[in-house]
Design an enzyme around this catalytic site. Structure first.
Site, PDB file in Angstrom:
ATOM      1  N   SER A 143     -15.400   0.900 -10.695  1.00 54.35           N
ATOM      2  CA  SER A 143     -14.839  -0.296 -10.066  1.00 54.35           C
ATOM      3  C   SER A 143     -15.945  -1.048  -9.352  1.00 54.35           C
ATOM      4  O   SER A 143     -16.921  -0.450  -8.869  1.00 54.35           O
ATOM      5  CB  SER A 143     -13.748   0.101  -9.071  1.00 54.35           C
ATOM      6  OG  SER A 143     -13.373  -0.987  -8.257  1.00 54.35           O
ATOM      7  N   LYS A 189     -15.450   5.717  -5.866  1.00 52.29           N
ATOM      8  CA  LYS A 189     -16.046   5.009  -6.994  1.00 52.29           C
ATOM      9  C   LYS A 189     -17.563   4.896  -6.854  1.00 52.29           C
ATOM     10  O   LYS A 189     -18.285   4.850  -7.852  1.00 52.29           O
ATOM     11  CB  LYS A 189     -15.410   3.628  -7.137  1.00 52.29           C
ATOM     12  CG  LYS A 189     -13.962   3.678  -7.630  1.00 52.29           C
ATOM     13  CD  LYS A 189     -13.843   4.372  -8.978  1.00 52.29           C
ATOM     14  CE  LYS A 189     -12.438   4.302  -9.546  1.00 52.29           C
ATOM     15  NZ  LYS A 189     -12.332   4.953 -10.878  1.00 52.29           N
ATOM     16  N   TYR A 217     -11.137   4.714  -1.471  1.00 49.82           N
ATOM     17  CA  TYR A 217     -11.247   4.366  -2.889  1.00 49.82           C
ATOM     18  C   TYR A 217     -12.674   3.936  -3.218  1.00 49.82           C
ATOM     19  O   TYR A 217     -13.247   4.363  -4.231  1.00 49.82           O
ATOM     20  CB  TYR A 217     -10.267   3.252  -3.230  1.00 49.82           C
ATOM     21  CG  TYR A 217     -10.311   2.816  -4.671  1.00 49.82           C
ATOM     22  CD1 TYR A 217      -9.799   3.629  -5.675  1.00 49.82           C
ATOM     23  CD2 TYR A 217     -10.868   1.584  -5.033  1.00 49.82           C
ATOM     24  CE1 TYR A 217      -9.836   3.235  -7.004  1.00 49.82           C
ATOM     25  CE2 TYR A 217     -10.904   1.186  -6.356  1.00 49.82           C
ATOM     26  CZ  TYR A 217     -10.396   2.009  -7.337  1.00 49.82           C
ATOM     27  OH  TYR A 217     -10.441   1.611  -8.649  1.00 49.82           O
ATOM     28  N   ASP A 231      -4.186  17.208 -17.083  1.00 52.68           N
ATOM     29  CA  ASP A 231      -4.420  16.926 -15.672  1.00 52.68           C
ATOM     30  C   ASP A 231      -5.908  17.114 -15.426  1.00 52.68           C
ATOM     31  O   ASP A 231      -6.419  18.235 -15.477  1.00 52.68           O
ATOM     32  CB  ASP A 231      -3.600  17.891 -14.807  1.00 52.68           C
ATOM     33  CG  ASP A 231      -3.802  17.683 -13.313  1.00 52.68           C
ATOM     34  OD1 ASP A 231      -4.697  16.895 -12.939  1.00 52.68           O
ATOM     35  OD2 ASP A 231      -3.087  18.310 -12.519  1.00 52.68           O
TER      36      ASP A 231
END
Length: 347
Positions: free
Chosen positions: A189, A206, A202, A97
């Site tokens: 991304s 990134k 998100y 994890d």
């Protein structure tokens, strides 16, 4: 914070072991021609990490490494989530994890005991988070940034001693070696430079990873560690479906955005017209196992060039496009309630 694994689980792909912190196979580090060791996070079945693991496991090591083969340590929170890789004899499974420091250190200790080295680290683990920015709970925002931006730094910090073991007296202030001692690939991304409505969390995670990777690239180069930021476009994987099921934060009972398709940004990852994950992974592996230092940045995957180009356009152009595509009310939904405008609801 993500769920923490109870214990370290280690095993070869053919015979999974659950003995706490060891594997039973001989350590390749003792061989005259050791394996080139690649550690990959986020290798659950159906994801890009799984495609990376298979592509690296079936590739040849860089000629400059003097290694005879590649050994992959594929990691995920659950070992049983990586069963699609069980046919690969040179893949070892680790339960990891990335948001839990104890789990990360257990992985480092297991790899140290097994092979004693890491030649390449691929920080791939990540998660999606979508919805109106002001309606997403703080905890979800923090969890996303922790997983996507902070965890790769923490994992790199933990593995750095193993990454540097191939260096002879590594010290800053001297010219870096002609060939890299070790390699790090941070999987980002194209969203890092071009946001869409309801995808801000998100995108900001990134973008943070992008800057962290730039910092690592500059600060680790004196030690001979080559760092690459991989900016991904549309690639077939289960990321979109997972994001739709667990990463969209929208409560129709209280939201001011019911007239819009809030989940549209998450569906952009579902893979329509996307690059094939196996072919994409093979391309990445080919580019990152070449001799010499890694490129500072790789932008790959369907639409990645287009999205990067759009991120350089004037805002008046992109705002118009985004408004038309994402902020046009759905015909089947009523407009916002007058009481919503007051901001009287609490969330």
């Amino acid at each position: 914070m993500a769920t923490v694994t109870d214990s370290m689980q280690v095993g070869t792909s053919s015979t999974p072991l659950h003995d706490g912190a060891k594997t039973h196979d001989a350590a390749p580090a003792a061989e005259s021609s050791p394996a080139f060791v690649v550690v990959i996070t986020g290798c659950s079945d159906g994801g890009i990490g799984s495609a990376f693991a298979r592509a690296f496991a079936t590739a040849a090591p860089p000629p400059e490494s003097s290694c005879s083969s590649i050994r992959v340590f594929a990691t995920a929170r659950r070992i049983d989530a990586m069963s699609s890789l069980s046919d690969l004899p040179n893949v070892t499974f680790l339960s990891l994890d990335v948001t839990d420091s104890a789990s990360v250190m257990a992985a480092v200790e297991a790899i140290t005991a097994t092979v004693g080295r890491v030649d390449m680290l691929v920080n791939n683990a990540g998660k999606g988070c979508y919805g109106p920015l002001l309606e997403i709970p703080d905890a979800a925002i923090i969890d996303t940034i922790t997983t996507n931006a902070i965890a790769p730094v923490a994992v790199t910090r933990a593995f750095l001693p193993l990454l540097l073991r191939q260096a002879a007296n590594p010290a800053p202030g001297v010219p870096p070696p002609r060939v890299p001692v070790a390699r790090i690939v941070n999987v980002g991304s194209v969203a890092d430079a071009f946001n869409v409505p309801f995808g801000a969390v998100y995108a900001m995670s990134k973008a943070a990873l992008h800057m962290a990777t730039d910092g690592l690239r500059l600060e680790l180069r004196p030690f001979g560690v080559s760092v690459c930021h991989l900016r991904i476009g549309a690639v077939t994987s289960n990321f979109g479906s997972t994001s739709l099921s667990t990463g969209v934060h929208h409560d129709p009972a209280t939201s001011r955005y019911n007239m819009f398709d809030v989940a549209a940004s998450a569906r952009g990852h579902e893979g329509h017209g996307a690059s094939s994950a196996p072919e994409f992974a093979q391309d990445v592996v080919r580019r990152t196992l070449r001799n010499g230092y890694l490129p500072a940045q790789l932008t790959l995957g369907m639409h990645s060039g287009l999205i990067t180009f759009m991120g350089r356009l004037p805002y008046w152009i992109t705002d118009g496009i985004m408004t038309r595509e994402f902020l046009t009310p759905k015909k089947s939904e009523p407009g916002p309630q007058a009481t919503d405008v007051s901001g009287s609801s609490t969330s």
